[in-house]
Motif scaffolding. Structure first.
Motif, PDB file in Angstrom:
ATOM      1  N   THR A 161       0.838  -1.207   0.000  1.00  0.00           N
ATOM      2  CA  THR A 161       0.000   0.000   0.000  1.00  0.00           C
ATOM      3  C   THR A 161       0.869   1.251   0.000  1.00  0.00           C
ATOM      4  OG1 THR A 161      -1.739  -1.199   1.124  1.00  0.00           O
ATOM      5  CG2 THR A 161      -1.844   1.177   1.273  1.00  0.00           C
ATOM      6  N   GLY A 162       1.986   1.185   0.714  1.00  0.00           N
ATOM      7  CA  GLY A 162       2.916   2.320   0.744  1.00  0.00           C
ATOM      8  C   GLY A 162       3.571   2.561  -0.609  1.00  0.00           C
ATOM      9  N   TYR A 163       3.693   1.501  -1.401  1.00  0.00           N
ATOM     10  CA  TYR A 163       4.222   1.645  -2.766  1.00  0.00           C
ATOM     11  C   TYR A 163       3.138   2.219  -3.682  1.00  0.00           C
ATOM     12  CZ  TYR A 163       5.980   0.328  -7.382  1.00  0.00           C
ATOM     13  OH  TYR A 163       6.385   0.351  -8.692  1.00  0.00           O
ATOM     14  N   LEU A 164       1.936   1.684  -3.520  1.00  0.00           N
ATOM     15  CA  LEU A 164       0.810   2.177  -4.328  1.00  0.00           C
ATOM     16  C   LEU A 164       0.620   3.680  -4.103  1.00  0.00           C
ATOM     17  CD1 LEU A 164      -1.674   1.654  -6.146  1.00  0.00           C
ATOM     18  CD2 LEU A 164      -2.953   1.055  -4.079  1.00  0.00           C
ATOM     19  N   TYR A 165       0.752   4.100  -2.848  1.00  0.00           N
ATOM     20  CA  TYR A 165       0.595   5.525  -2.563  1.00  0.00           C
ATOM     21  C   TYR A 165       1.603   6.338  -3.381  1.00  0.00           C
ATOM     22  CZ  TYR A 165       0.387  10.045  -0.375  1.00  0.00           C
ATOM     23  OH  TYR A 165       0.252  11.403  -0.194  1.00  0.00           O
ATOM     24  N   ALA A 166       2.847   5.862  -3.443  1.00  0.00           N
ATOM     25  CA  ALA A 166       3.890   6.612  -4.168  1.00  0.00           C
ATOM     26  C   ALA A 166       3.511   6.777  -5.649  1.00  0.00           C
ATOM     27  CB  ALA A 166       5.237   5.900  -4.024  1.00  0.00           C
ATOM     28  N   LEU A 167       3.019   5.706  -6.254  1.00  0.00           N
ATOM     29  CA  LEU A 167       2.642   5.780  -7.679  1.00  0.00           C
ATOM     30  C   LEU A 167       1.481   6.763  -7.882  1.00  0.00           C
ATOM     31  CD1 LEU A 167       2.707   2.056  -8.917  1.00  0.00           C
ATOM     32  CD2 LEU A 167       4.599   3.644  -8.638  1.00  0.00           C
ATOM     33  N   HIS A 224      -0.034   0.268  10.036  1.00  0.00           N
ATOM     34  CA  HIS A 224       0.324  -1.121   9.753  1.00  0.00           C
ATOM     35  C   HIS A 224      -0.874  -1.984   9.399  1.00  0.00           C
ATOM     36  CE1 HIS A 224       4.279  -0.301  11.166  1.00  0.00           C
ATOM     37  NE2 HIS A 224       3.839   0.083  12.348  1.00  0.00           N
ATOM     38  N   GLY A 225      -2.044  -1.410   9.443  1.00  0.00           N
ATOM     39  CA  GLY A 225      -3.210  -2.286   9.406  1.00  0.00           C
ATOM     40  C   GLY A 225      -4.174  -2.086   8.257  1.00  0.00           C
ATOM     41  N   ILE A 226      -5.258  -2.804   8.400  1.00  0.00           N
ATOM     42  CA  ILE A 226      -6.248  -2.938   7.338  1.00  0.00           C
ATOM     43  C   ILE A 226      -7.031  -1.636   7.088  1.00  0.00           C
ATOM     44  CG2 ILE A 226      -7.930  -3.966   8.930  1.00  0.00           C
ATOM     45  CD1 ILE A 226      -8.761  -5.821   6.595  1.00  0.00           C
ATOM     46  N   SER A 227      -7.248  -0.826   8.151  1.00  0.00           N
ATOM     47  CA  SER A 227      -8.001   0.417   7.903  1.00  0.00           C
ATOM     48  C   SER A 227      -7.213   1.323   6.945  1.00  0.00           C
ATOM     49  CB  SER A 227      -8.342   1.147   9.209  1.00  0.00           C
ATOM     50  OG  SER A 227      -7.169   1.596   9.847  1.00  0.00           O
ATOM     51  N   GLY A 228      -5.896   1.342   7.102  1.00  0.00           N
ATOM     52  CA  GLY A 228      -5.056   2.149   6.199  1.00  0.00           C
ATOM     53  C   GLY A 228      -5.080   1.611   4.783  1.00  0.00           C
ATOM     54  N   ILE A 229      -5.006   0.297   4.659  1.00  0.00           N
ATOM     55  CA  ILE A 229      -4.997  -0.325   3.321  1.00  0.00           C
ATOM     56  C   ILE A 229      -6.316  -0.014   2.603  1.00  0.00           C
ATOM     57  CG2 ILE A 229      -4.939  -2.542   2.083  1.00  0.00           C
ATOM     58  CD1 ILE A 229      -3.170  -3.607   4.454  1.00  0.00           C
ATOM     59  N   ILE A 230      -7.425  -0.195   3.330  1.00  0.00           N
ATOM     60  CA  ILE A 230      -8.735   0.053   2.696  1.00  0.00           C
ATOM     61  C   ILE A 230      -8.903   1.535   2.364  1.00  0.00           C
ATOM     62  CG2 ILE A 230     -11.237  -0.026   3.122  1.00  0.00           C
ATOM     63  CD1 ILE A 230     -10.865  -2.755   4.120  1.00  0.00           C
ATOM     64  N   TYR A 231      -8.374   2.395   3.234  1.00  0.00           N
ATOM     65  CA  TYR A 231      -8.465   3.838   2.964  1.00  0.00           C
ATOM     66  C   TYR A 231      -7.810   4.172   1.620  1.00  0.00           C
ATOM     67  CZ  TYR A 231      -7.716   8.898   3.626  1.00  0.00           C
ATOM     68  OH  TYR A 231      -7.691  10.261   3.477  1.00  0.00           O
ATOM     69  N   LEU A 232      -6.634   3.626   1.361  1.00  0.00           N
ATOM     70  CA  LEU A 232      -5.986   3.956   0.091  1.00  0.00           C
ATOM     71  C   LEU A 232      -6.723   3.322  -1.086  1.00  0.00           C
ATOM     72  CD1 LEU A 232      -3.783   5.587  -1.238  1.00  0.00           C
ATOM     73  CD2 LEU A 232      -2.372   3.545  -1.305  1.00  0.00           C
ATOM     74  N   LEU A 233      -7.193   2.099  -0.912  1.00  0.00           N
ATOM     75  CA  LEU A 233      -7.938   1.464  -2.015  1.00  0.00           C
ATOM     76  C   LEU A 233      -9.180   2.294  -2.364  1.00  0.00           C
ATOM     77  CD1 LEU A 233      -7.663  -2.313  -1.008  1.00  0.00           C
ATOM     78  CD2 LEU A 233      -6.409  -1.133  -2.825  1.00  0.00           C
ATOM     79  N   LEU A 234      -9.845   2.812  -1.335  1.00  0.00           N
ATOM     80  CA  LEU A 234     -11.042   3.632  -1.599  1.00  0.00           C
ATOM     81  C   LEU A 234     -10.665   4.962  -2.265  1.00  0.00           C
ATOM     82  CD1 LEU A 234     -13.063   2.971   1.674  1.00  0.00           C
ATOM     83  CD2 LEU A 234     -13.725   2.274  -0.632  1.00  0.00           C
ATOM     84  N   GLN A 235      -9.499   5.497  -1.900  1.00  0.00           N
ATOM     85  CA  GLN A 235      -9.052   6.725  -2.565  1.00  0.00           C
ATOM     86  C   GLN A 235      -8.739   6.460  -4.038  1.00  0.00           C
ATOM     87  OE1 GLN A 235      -6.483   9.676  -0.323  1.00  0.00           O
ATOM     88  NE2 GLN A 235      -6.007   7.833   0.804  1.00  0.00           N
ATOM     89  N   ALA A 236      -8.415   5.196  -4.337  1.00  0.00           N
ATOM     90  CA  ALA A 236      -8.070   4.836  -5.722  1.00  0.00           C
ATOM     91  C   ALA A 236      -9.252   4.166  -6.406  1.00  0.00           C
ATOM     92  CB  ALA A 236      -6.865   3.900  -5.702  1.00  0.00           C
TER      93      ALA A 236
END
Ligand SMILES: [Zn+2]
Length: 406
Positions: A161-167, A224-236
């Motif tokens: 997710t941290g890589y996806l954010y960079a892109l 480190h967790g799932i709320s952060g991962i889902i937050y970025l997926l929803l932003q994308a």
């Protein structure tokens, strides 16, 4: 309802600020923005000068956004994002790409942070050579990212997710966007398939179709967790299919909601005997607030706003943390939650609360910081974080938690 639990008060100071009323907000807010009389506007220049003085002789061999030079570079960029001389100086001093060690692939803790910010600066400077170098280096990480049999995690600080954010960060700030939809999609499908595989392996896919681990713990928070991962997926979301949004993400959010403590806070990870301790960006309700706000923007269901408001109340009462002022586990990070909610609901109450937390950060004193940060100048642990908030909140509808909100 005020929370006066003696156990949780180990972690935070009592919030003595008056909560929002129209009357209380009047001296601070004008036309849904910061009034010139508000302390956070009138004392901003003084605060900036004193922060610059502290940063003047600082240098570090850590090049990350989280604790190193790129984070401080990001703060200086915030102050003057289009001044070409400033951009050249910042790139030279804070983004020494030749020192990158190729060790971690994320925006916050890895090489992808300095590379993606340097790409955006180089684009503004029309420096094609360095821009191409950065894009090439970022693209080279794809191989590691797409390998699902490696032990690469999926979270924000060290994972996919941290890589996806960079892109997505580069694509947002560069026109035309250099990373194709197919590239972004390939990272997203890898993250989703890792989440589905773990949920299936744990036999929980019916109630919760996505699950992730970091260091063998099922963390829930933003870092480190799932709320952060889902937050970025929803932003994308424009890169996600309807089925992925409705059949994977929606039920996962519903499951996560069942993990809420009676206080309104969330545990830092899944497992028995979890204590209701942390209310900070990296663990607890803050990460969930972001996830719910993004879910509301995508699905339009009021229930997500109701859940976000519950998080906001707990952050208001328990968010003035004894750990200090930082973005990661301090008051500045918690202030950003109110800005996210203000941007989502347009309700003045949340801007008022953000202003109060930012005001608290203006009076940076060691008495209100129980542990001195290891990296006291840094963006995520030190003074650069609250300073970034103070600059960002001046335009509250566009403020964005650095490295987390696109
Ligand atoms: Zn933290």
């Amino acid at each position: 309802m005020e929370n006066t639990n003696p156990i949780t008060e180990k972690y935070h100071f009592k919030n003595d600020y008056d909560d929002y009323t129209e009357h209380n907000a009047k001296p601070h807010i004008e036309n849904k923005s910061i009034s010139a009389q508000s302390q956070i506007a009138s004392r901003l220049n003084f605060k900036w000068d004193s922060t610059l003085k502290e940063l003047q002789h600082w240098s570090s061999s850590d090049y990350s956004v989280y604790t190193g030079t790129s984070g401080v570079g990001l703060l200086l960029l915030k102050k003057a994002p289009d001044d070409k001389r400033n951009l050249r100086n910042i790139r030279k001093k804070y983004f020494q790409l030749e020192h990158l060690k190729n060790r971690c692939i994320t925006f916050l803790c890895g090489d992808a942070g300095p590379l993606s910010i340097a790409a955006v600066i180089s684009h503004k400077l029309e420096d094609q050579k360095i821009f191409d170098f950065c894009i090439k280096r970022l693209t080279a990480f794809l191989k590691v990212v797409k390998n699902t049999s490696s032990d690469l995690p999926n979270e924000y600080l060290y994972g996919r997710t941290g890589y996806l954010y960079a892109l997505l960060f580069v694509n947002k700030h560069v026109s035309p966007p250099p990373f194709s939809g197919a590239v972004i999609r390939s990272v997203i499908t890898t993250i989703l398939s890792c989440g589905e595989n773990l949920a299936r392996h744990l036999k929980m896919e019916k109630e919760c179709p996505l699950m992730f681990e970091w260091h063998e713990s099922k963390y829930l928070g933003a870092a480190h967790g799932i709320s952060g991962i889902i937050y970025l997926l929803l932003q994308a979301k424009e890169y996600l299919l309807e089925g992925e949004l409705n059949d994977l993400i929606k039920p996962t959010i519903a499951y996560l909601t069942t993990l809420r403590f009676p206080t309104g806070n969330f545990p830092s990870s899944i497992g028995p005997g979890k204590k209701d301790k942390y209310v900070q960006w990296c663990h607890g309700a803050p990460g969930f607030l972001y996830m719910y706000c993004a879910a509301y923007r995508v699905f339009g269901d009021q229930l997500y706003i109701y859940n976000a408001l519950k998080c906001a109340d707990i952050i208001w009462w328990r968010g003035l943390l004894k750990k200090g002022y930082s973005l990661c586990h301090g008051v500045a990070g918690n202030a950003y939650c109110f800005l996210e909610l203000f941007q989502t609901t347009k309700e003045e109450k949340h801007l008022y609360r953000a202003i109060k937390f930012a005001e608290y950060c203006l009076d940076y004193t060691e008495q209100r910081e129980e542990c001195t940060p290891d990296r006291p100048m840094s963006l995520f642990e030190g003074i650069s974080g609250p300073m970034y908030l103070l600059l960002d909140i001046q335009d509250p509808m566009n403020a964005k938690f650095p490295g987390f909100t696109l």
